[in-house]
Design an enzyme around this catalytic site. Structure first.
Site, PDB file in Angstrom:
ATOM      1  N   SER A  93      16.666  -5.483   6.314  1.00  0.00           N
ATOM      2  CA  SER A  93      17.958  -5.496   6.683  1.00  0.00           C
ATOM      3  C   SER A  93      18.843  -4.108   6.006  1.00  0.00           C
ATOM      4  CB  SER A  93      18.880  -6.825   6.592  1.00  0.00           C
ATOM      5  OG  SER A  93      18.780  -7.339   5.349  1.00  0.00           O
ATOM      6  N   TYR A 107       8.489  -7.720  -8.220  1.00  0.00           N
ATOM      7  CA  TYR A 107       7.934  -6.243  -7.434  1.00  0.00           C
ATOM      8  C   TYR A 107       7.692  -5.353  -8.130  1.00  0.00           C
ATOM      9  CZ  TYR A 107       7.797  -2.905  -3.750  1.00  0.00           C
ATOM     10  OH  TYR A 107       7.530  -1.951  -2.938  1.00  0.00           O
ATOM     11  N   THR A 125       0.765  -1.173  -0.182  1.00  0.00           N
ATOM     12  CA  THR A 125       0.019  -0.046  -0.111  1.00  0.00           C
ATOM     13  C   THR A 125       0.775   1.313   0.061  1.00  0.00           C
ATOM     14  OG1 THR A 125      -0.099  -0.254   2.337  1.00  0.00           O
ATOM     15  CG2 THR A 125      -2.102  -1.059   0.954  1.00  0.00           C
ATOM     16  N   ASP A 126       2.149   1.157   0.332  1.00  0.00           N
ATOM     17  CA  ASP A 126       2.928   2.376   0.599  1.00  0.00           C
ATOM     18  C   ASP A 126       2.998   3.185  -0.725  1.00  0.00           C
ATOM     19  OD1 ASP A 126       4.699   0.554  -0.494  1.00  0.00           O
ATOM     20  OD2 ASP A 126       6.364   1.084   1.043  1.00  0.00           O
ATOM     21  N   ASP A 178      10.159   0.771   4.518  1.00  0.00           N
ATOM     22  CA  ASP A 178      10.883   0.061   5.255  1.00  0.00           C
ATOM     23  C   ASP A 178      11.960   1.163   6.009  1.00  0.00           C
ATOM     24  OD1 ASP A 178       9.966  -1.914   3.810  1.00  0.00           O
ATOM     25  OD2 ASP A 178      11.794  -2.237   2.579  1.00  0.00           O
TER      26      ASP A 178
HETATM   27  C1  GLA Z   1       9.121  -4.321   0.446  1.00  0.00           C
HETATM   28  C2  GLA Z   1       9.247  -2.612   0.063  1.00  0.00           C
HETATM   29  C3  GLA Z   1       8.170  -1.781   0.808  1.00  0.00           C
HETATM   30  C4  GLA Z   1       6.704  -2.078   0.694  1.00  0.00           C
HETATM   31  C5  GLA Z   1       6.597  -3.740   0.947  1.00  0.00           C
HETATM   32  C6  GLA Z   1       5.252  -4.264   0.645  1.00  0.00           C
HETATM   33  O1  GLA Z   1       9.298  -4.311   1.990  1.00  0.00           O
HETATM   34  O2  GLA Z   1      10.536  -2.110   0.509  1.00  0.00           O
HETATM   35  O3  GLA Z   1       8.143  -0.442   0.403  1.00  0.00           O
HETATM   36  O4  GLA Z   1       6.145  -1.902  -0.632  1.00  0.00           O
HETATM   37  O5  GLA Z   1       7.650  -4.426   0.376  1.00  0.00           O
HETATM   38  O6  GLA Z   1       4.247  -3.636   1.391  1.00  0.00           O
END
Ligand code: GLA
Length: 385
Positions: free
Chosen positions: A124, A219, A33-34, A169
């Site tokens: 990490s 991704y 969702t970010d 993150d």
């Molecule tokens: C990874 C990405 C984040 C986010 C998540 C899924 O961790 O680095 O920005 O998109 O996947 O929510």
């Protein structure tokens, strides 16, 4: 930290002048969702990456990784070259992102230590980016907001490493609060609420130990699907820009304007945003089982709609569903392998983790790694005397 300072001093023969620590993070709820400018519940964990440094003459930068004894070095003149294969790519990338923001990189010797598990879905790499960024900027007293530091970390991933990740993150590592789950709004790029996990509950993290080989491109393709769907929907619904602006009803009404794949990806994100808001109010009312159910629902949507689960992650969540002790479980982070989080009573956590581990081994012949996570504080740096 004391131990790292001692090791640094023994190794380089001088003490470090600044020490920074940045935690890993758990995505509690709010999957992918970010970057759709939506909502996420996340927390920093007790596991941290520690980075200490002393400035040096010239242009050579050295980093000793005390986890495995590797030594890495690079020249300040090479910040724009292709990223190296080792962990120094995060540090080089960060210096290059900070330079874009007016920071002047300097030569240094550094030491690092970390107990954030590598490549597991606990960020990490973000912990390393954030810890070195705080050490660099802290030493020079360089004024930069925490939100902008998170953007610099995202820049390392997006511009330097080619992974089109969002801000979650680095943001969670910087803004996490001890014993709390933060609710973030990634349009505002702000923490909009701080929630408590009801007393007596804990998250068990279980690593499936499996990773797809095409994670990065998977991704990026998911992100593209979401952005394509958002574009089409913004042509239908005035004032909508990203999937965050779309309600589940609006999505259903526009279903025939999207490809099947775009619809499924959008459904995951739109309903995740909804689940995050529901989860926040359930937590406020102390409804742990309602909250747990949303974790299961999120996983099911990952499996069916976003297709970022794997058979191993599904096995772990199935084991959780059948175990009377678990209130909710889901894949956490990007997906395509990595970790699952499981909500259980804290005093039953260890026995639960052992049970899941042994059942998982029975079904897959894979030894899962298990962590019982505390909700840690956000990243900090400190000048040393
Ligand atoms: C990874 C990405 C984040 C986010 C998540 C899924 O961790 O680095 O920005 O998109 O996947 O929510």
């Amino acid at each position: 930290m004391k131990e790292l300072i001692r090791k640094f001093t023994d190794f380089y023969g001088i003490p470090p002048v600044i020490a920074a620590a940045a935690p890993g993070r758990l995505e509690v709820l709010g999957n992918h969702t970010d970057y759709n400018e939506g909502f996420v519940l996340s927390c920093a964990v007790g596991q941290t990456t520690k980075f200490v440094l002393a400035p040096a003459e010239g242009t050579l930068c050295k980093v000793k990784d005390f986890r495995d004894g590797t030594e890495m070095s690079f020249d300040l003149d090479s910040l724009d070259r292709k990223p190296p294969r080792n962990g120094s790519k995060y540090i080089i990338g960060m210096l290059s992102e900070l330079r874009k923001r007016g920071f002047e990189p300097f030569a240094f010797t550094a030491g690092l230590q970390s107990d954030v598990p590598l490549s597991a879905g606990m960020s990490s790499s973000a912990a390393l980016e954030v810890s070195c960024a705080l050490a660099f900027t802290g030493l020079k007293n360089f004024a930069i907001s925490r939100a902008e530091l998170a953007r610099a970390g995202q820049g390392v991933e997006n511009n330097f490493l080619g992974l089109k990740t969002g801000l979650l993150d680095q943001f969670s590592s910087l803004f996490g609060e001890k014993d709390s789950i933060i609710m973030s709004d990634f349009r505002k790029v702000e923490v909009i609420d701080t929630l408590k996990l009801p007393a007596g509950y804990a998250f068990v993290v279980i690593n499936s130990m499996k990773k797809h080989t095409l994670v990065d491109s998977d991704y990026n393709v998911r992100r593209e699907d979401c952005e394509n769907a958002a574009k089409i929907l913004s042509g239908i619904y005035e004032n909508s820009r990203t999937l965050r602006d779309i309600t589940p009803e609006q999505l259903e009404n526009a279903k025939d304007k999207l490809s099947e794949r775009e619809y499924l990806r959008a459904k995951h994100v739109v309903c995740e945003c909804d689940r995050v808001k529901k989860a926040a109010s359930l937590l406020k009312n102390g409804d742990v089982s309602g909250f747990g159910q949303l974790l299961f629902d999120s996983h099911e949507s990952s499996r069916k709609n976003f297709e970022n689960s794997t058979s191993e992650l599904d096995i772990l969540v199935d084991i959780a569903r059948k175990d009377g002790e678990c209130l909710g479980a889901r894949l956490s982070g990007g997906g395509f392998g990595g970790i699952t989080i499981h909500l259980v009573k804290a005093d039953a956590a260890e026995a639960y983790a052992e049970r899941v581990k042994s059942e998982y081994f029975k079904q897959t012949a894979v030894e899962a790694e298990v962590f019982i996570c505390s909700l840690g504080a956000g990243a900090e740096a400190q000048l040393l005397k």
